[in-house]
Design an enzyme around this catalytic site. Structure first.
Site, PDB file in Angstrom:
ATOM      1  CB  ILE A  59      -1.010  -0.058   1.261  1.00 33.76           C
ATOM      2  CG1 ILE A  59      -1.840  -1.341   1.269  1.00 33.76           C
ATOM      3  CG2 ILE A  59      -1.570   1.377   1.406  1.00 33.76           C
ATOM      4  CD1 ILE A  59      -2.679  -1.642   2.419  1.00 33.76           C
ATOM      5  CE1 TYR A 213      -1.374  -5.447  11.934  1.00 33.52           C
ATOM      6  CE2 TYR A 213      -3.637  -6.291  12.420  1.00 33.52           C
ATOM      7  CZ  TYR A 213      -2.848  -5.472  11.408  1.00 33.52           C
ATOM      8  OH  TYR A 213      -3.065  -4.897  10.459  1.00 33.52           O
ATOM      9  CE  LYS A 217      -1.790  -1.749  11.890  1.00 36.93           C
ATOM     10  NZ  LYS A 217      -1.221  -0.679  11.432  1.00 36.93           N
ATOM     11  CB  THR A 250       0.407  -6.058   1.139  1.00 42.50           C
ATOM     12  OG1 THR A 250       0.097  -6.219   2.602  1.00 42.50           O
ATOM     13  CG2 THR A 250      -0.564  -5.067   0.760  1.00 42.50           C
TER      14      THR A 250
END
Length: 333
Positions: A59, A213, A217, A250
Site C-alpha cells: 500500500i 497486532y 492498531k 500485501t
C-alpha cells in the site's frame, strides 16, 4: 500452577485467532458486497511535501505512486534504502514522471533511527504538509526491540508516535485553516477486537501475535482521536485521521497461513494494493476531508471501536506512550 497457566495461554491464543479470522471473513464479505469507492476532491500537489513510512512496497508504494502522479515531493521512509530506490526506479520505468522522490532510512523498531530520520529530513530544508504513518508488521512471532518494546507495539504504534511528535513542529509551520497539514495513521479493522494490556503492554505473559497486532492498531486509532483533540484544544489546524485500507493482498500476510498457502485465493478475494491505497490517498489529499479524529473505511467516515473512544483509556495510553519515549510535551521541541 503451570498447567492452568498454559491452558489459559492456549485459550487466549485460540480466542484471538478465531475472533480475528471471523472479523477478517466478515470484512471480506462486506467488501465483496460493497462497491469500491475511488477518491475524489483531489487537485495537483505541486509544491507540497509528504512523508510515507514503509513506502517501498504494498500500500505504501501505491500511495507513493499516486502522490508522484500528483506532482508531490515524497520522502519515502524505510529500513532498506537501496530497495526503496529500486522501487522508485521501477515506478519511473513504468512511466511515472511527476513529482520528486527522496529515500531516507527509517527503522521503527529503533527509536534512535526515528530521531536520525527526522534529523536527515530536517537537513533537506523542505516544508512538510503531510505525514502518512503506513509502515507495519502483522502476526510476527514474539520479539523485543533494542529499546525493550514488543515489535508490533514499536513498529506499528510507538515508533510512529515518536515520529509524529518530532515532525509536528514542521507540520504546524506549514498548516493553515484553508490548507491544513495532515497526519494519516493506517490502523485496521483489527482494532475492533483489540484491547490495551496496560499491566502487560509487551504481552509477555500470554503472547499471541493476533492480540499484539490488534492492540497496536487500537493504540494507533486512540492516538488519532487524542491528537485530533489536542489540536482542537490548542487551536491548531493539523487534520489527523485513521484509515482502514481494506483487507489487502500485501506482504503483511506473510505470517497468515491461508494467504501464504493459497495465494490465488488471497489474490482473488483480497483488495489489490492499488485499491487499498485509495482511502489513504482520499484522506491524505481530498478537499472534502476537513475534520480530524475520524476513522475511514472505503473513503467513508465509520465509527471506530468503543475501546478507541474511551476517553480515560486514551489519556492513560497517551501518558504511557510519552513516558516510554521520554516526551515531556507532545510536539514541543
Amino acid at each position: 500452577d503451570m498447567s492452568s497457566n498454559s491452558l489459559q495461554k492456549y485459550g487466549w491464543t485460540i480466542w484471538n485467532y478465531v475472533m480475528l479470522y471471523a472479523l477478517g471473513f466478515w470484512y471480506l464479505v462486506k467488501e465483496l458486497c460493497t462497491p469500491h469507492r475511488k477518491p475524489n476532491g483531489i487537485e495537483s500537489q505541486h509544491g507540497r511535501v509528504g512523508i510515507v513510512t514503509g513506502g517501498g512496497r504494498g500500500i505504501g508504494l501505491e500511495t507513493v505512486h499516486k502522490f508522484l502522479d500528483l506532482d508531490m515531493t515524497v520522502i519515502i521512509a524505510g529500513r532498506n534504502v537501496p530497495a526503496l530506490e529500486k522501487a522508485v526506479s521501477e515506478l519511473r520505468a513504468q512511466g511515472v514522471q511527476g513529482g520528486t522522490a527522496v529515500c531516507l532510512e527509517l527503522d521503527l523498531a529503533c527509536m534512535s533511527s526515528v530521531c536520525k530520520f527526522v534529523h536527515d529530513f530536517s537537513a533537506l530544508k523542505l516544508p512538510l504538509h503531510l505525514l502518512v504513518n503506513n509502515a507495519g508488521i502483522m502476526f510476527w512471532p514474539w520479539d523485543m526491540t533494542v529499546d525493550g518494546h514488543e515489535s508490533h507495539w514499536s513498529v506499528n504504534y510507538l515508533g510512529h508516535f515518536l515520529l509524529t511528535h518530532l515532525l509536528f513542529p514542521h507540520l504546524v509551520a506549514n498548516s493553515t485553516l484553508d490548507t491544513p497539514a495532515r497526519v494519516v495513521n493506517l490502523t485496521s479493522s483489527a482494532h475492533y477486537m483489540g484491547s490495551i494490556q496496560f499491566s502487560d503492554i509487551n504481552n509477555k505473559k500470554n503472547y499471541c501475535p493476533q492480540a499484539a497486532y490488534a492492540q497496536s492498531k487500537l493504540a494507533q486509532m486512540m492516538f488519532t482521536i487524542s491528537l485530533a483533540e489536542h489540536q482542537k484544544s490548542c487551536g491548531g489546524s493539523v487534520v489527523v485521521s485513521g484509515v482502514h485500507p481494506g483487507v489487502v493482498a500485501t506482504e503483511l500476510f506473510q505470517h497468515v497461513a491461508w494467504a501464504r498457502n493459497f495465494p490465488l485465493l488471497a489474490n482473488t478475494f483480497l483488495k489489490t494494493p492499488e485499491q487499498g491505497c485509495d482511502t489513504v490517498v482520499y484522506v491524505a489529499l481530498s478537499k472534502y476531508v476537513k475534520e480530524g479524529g475520524q476513522y475511514y473505511e472505503n473513503c467513508t467516515v465509520t465509527t471506530p471501536s468503543r475501546a478507541a473512544r474511551r476517553r480515560e483509556d486514551r489519556a492513560r495510553l497517551w501518558e504511557l506512550s510519552c513516558q516510554q519515549l521520554g516526551i515531556d510535551s507532545f510536539g514541543q521541541l
